[in-house]
Design an enzyme around this catalytic site. Structure first.
Site, mmCIF file in Angstrom:
data_model
loop_
_atom_site.group_PDB
_atom_site.id
_atom_site.type_symbol
_atom_site.label_atom_id
_atom_site.label_comp_id
_atom_site.label_asym_id
_atom_site.label_seq_id
_atom_site.Cartn_x
_atom_site.Cartn_y
_atom_site.Cartn_z
ATOM 1 C CG HIS A 43 29.182 38.768 -11.107
ATOM 2 N ND1 HIS A 43 27.907 38.553 -10.611
ATOM 3 C CD2 HIS A 43 29.868 37.615 -10.875
ATOM 4 C CE1 HIS A 43 27.834 37.344 -10.100
ATOM 5 N NE2 HIS A 43 29.013 36.740 -10.250
ATOM 6 C CG HIS A 125 28.709 31.404 -16.333
ATOM 7 N ND1 HIS A 125 29.717 30.685 -15.716
ATOM 8 C CD2 HIS A 125 27.749 31.552 -15.394
ATOM 9 C CE1 HIS A 125 29.374 30.403 -14.482
ATOM 10 N NE2 HIS A 125 28.176 30.927 -14.240
HETATM 11 P P1 2AM Z 1 26.883 31.287 -10.780
HETATM 12 O O1 2AM Z 1 26.426 32.641 -11.164
HETATM 13 O O2 2AM Z 1 27.171 30.397 -11.921
HETATM 14 O O3 2AM Z 1 25.970 30.654 -9.742
HETATM 15 C C1 2AM Z 1 28.628 34.498 -6.485
HETATM 16 O O4 2AM Z 1 27.777 33.531 -5.983
HETATM 17 C C2 2AM Z 1 29.329 34.013 -7.720
HETATM 18 O O5 2AM Z 1 30.100 32.858 -7.397
HETATM 19 C C3 2AM Z 1 28.406 33.607 -8.845
HETATM 20 O O6 2AM Z 1 28.975 34.049 -10.055
HETATM 21 C C4 2AM Z 1 28.361 32.114 -8.792
HETATM 22 O O7 2AM Z 1 28.274 31.496 -10.042
HETATM 23 C C5 2AM Z 1 29.714 31.788 -8.226
HETATM 24 N N1 2AM Z 1 29.649 30.562 -7.441
HETATM 25 C C6 2AM Z 1 28.856 30.313 -6.395
HETATM 26 N N2 2AM Z 1 29.088 29.070 -5.907
HETATM 27 C C7 2AM Z 1 30.051 28.531 -6.678
HETATM 28 C C8 2AM Z 1 30.728 27.291 -6.682
HETATM 29 N N3 2AM Z 1 30.486 26.355 -5.785
HETATM 30 N N4 2AM Z 1 31.659 27.091 -7.639
HETATM 31 C C9 2AM Z 1 31.916 28.027 -8.550
HETATM 32 N N5 2AM Z 1 31.324 29.239 -8.593
HETATM 33 C C10 2AM Z 1 30.398 29.478 -7.677
#
Ligand code: 2AM
Length: 176
Positions: A43, A125
């Site tokens: 996603h 991303h």
């Molecule tokens: P990531 O894939 O770059 O880890 C569910 O966890 C979604 O929320 C993922 O897309 C994750 O990004 C994002 N996510 C989790 N923790 C986060 C944070 N502290 N700040 C921004 N995005 C976050």
């Protein structure tokens, strides 16, 4: 935390694109590259909300429903490695204005409602691997996945039986 849910707004990906990404990944990375994200979990996050109470969820959901924005085309034509967070990602080389506007709106609403937002600029991303091994090389981005985005989704991140699953809670259409 009691009575909270871990939430984020994101864009869904068509199942056909999820499958194409997963086969590209299998062909281009070694088996020990890192922890691959399951196809159904691929996603693109718009705004991460963190652990949110039911009351705050209702407020954010109401605000999300007021967003009036047109759909846009999402192109995934770039890949990279974030060494510090040990993540391999896919993303757009040039993010469309619609994508940036939608993410900025949701991030601003989240911040105004007390959800911490990272001061880092928004980098749209799709996470492909977590906990990547030091030596992983990023292949040439010899792909171009493109699809029309016609809605955005509020997801809950659910961790159970050793796995993370993203459960869609609510969807809002983008207008034509
Ligand atoms: P990531 O894939 O770059 O880890 C569910 O966890 C979604 O929320 C993922 O897309 C994750 O990004 C994002 N996510 C989790 N923790 C986060 C944070 N502290 N700040 C921004 N995005 C976050």
């Amino acid at each position: 935390m009691a009575d909270t849910r871990r939430l984020f707004f994101a864009l869904d990906m068509p199942a056909v694109v999820q499958r194409q990404i997963v086969s590209w990944r299998a062909e281009n990375f070694p088996a020990d590259a890192g922890r691959p994200v399951a196809a159904a979990n691929l996603h693109l996050t718009l705004a991460f909300l963190g652990d949110v109470s039911a009351e705050k969820q209702r407020a954010l959901s109401r605000l999300a429903g007021r967003i009036q924005q047109s759909g846009f085309t999402l192109t995934l034509d770039d890949a990279g490695l974030w060494a510090r967070s040990k993540v391999v990602w896919l993303g757009p080389r040039h993010a469309s204005l619609g994508l940036i506007q939608l993410a900025n709106m949701l991030r601003a609403q989240a911040a105004r409602n007390g959800c911490y937002q990272s001061p880092q600029p928004y980098h749209p991303h799709v996470t492909l691997y977590r906990s990547v091994t030091q030596s992983v090389a990023i292949p040439q981005p010899n792909f171009r996945w493109q699809f029309k985005v016609e809605e955005f989704v509020l997801y809950e991140s659910v961790f159970s039986q050793g796995r993370t699953r993203y459960q869609p809670l609510e969807r809002w259409p983008l207008h034509n």
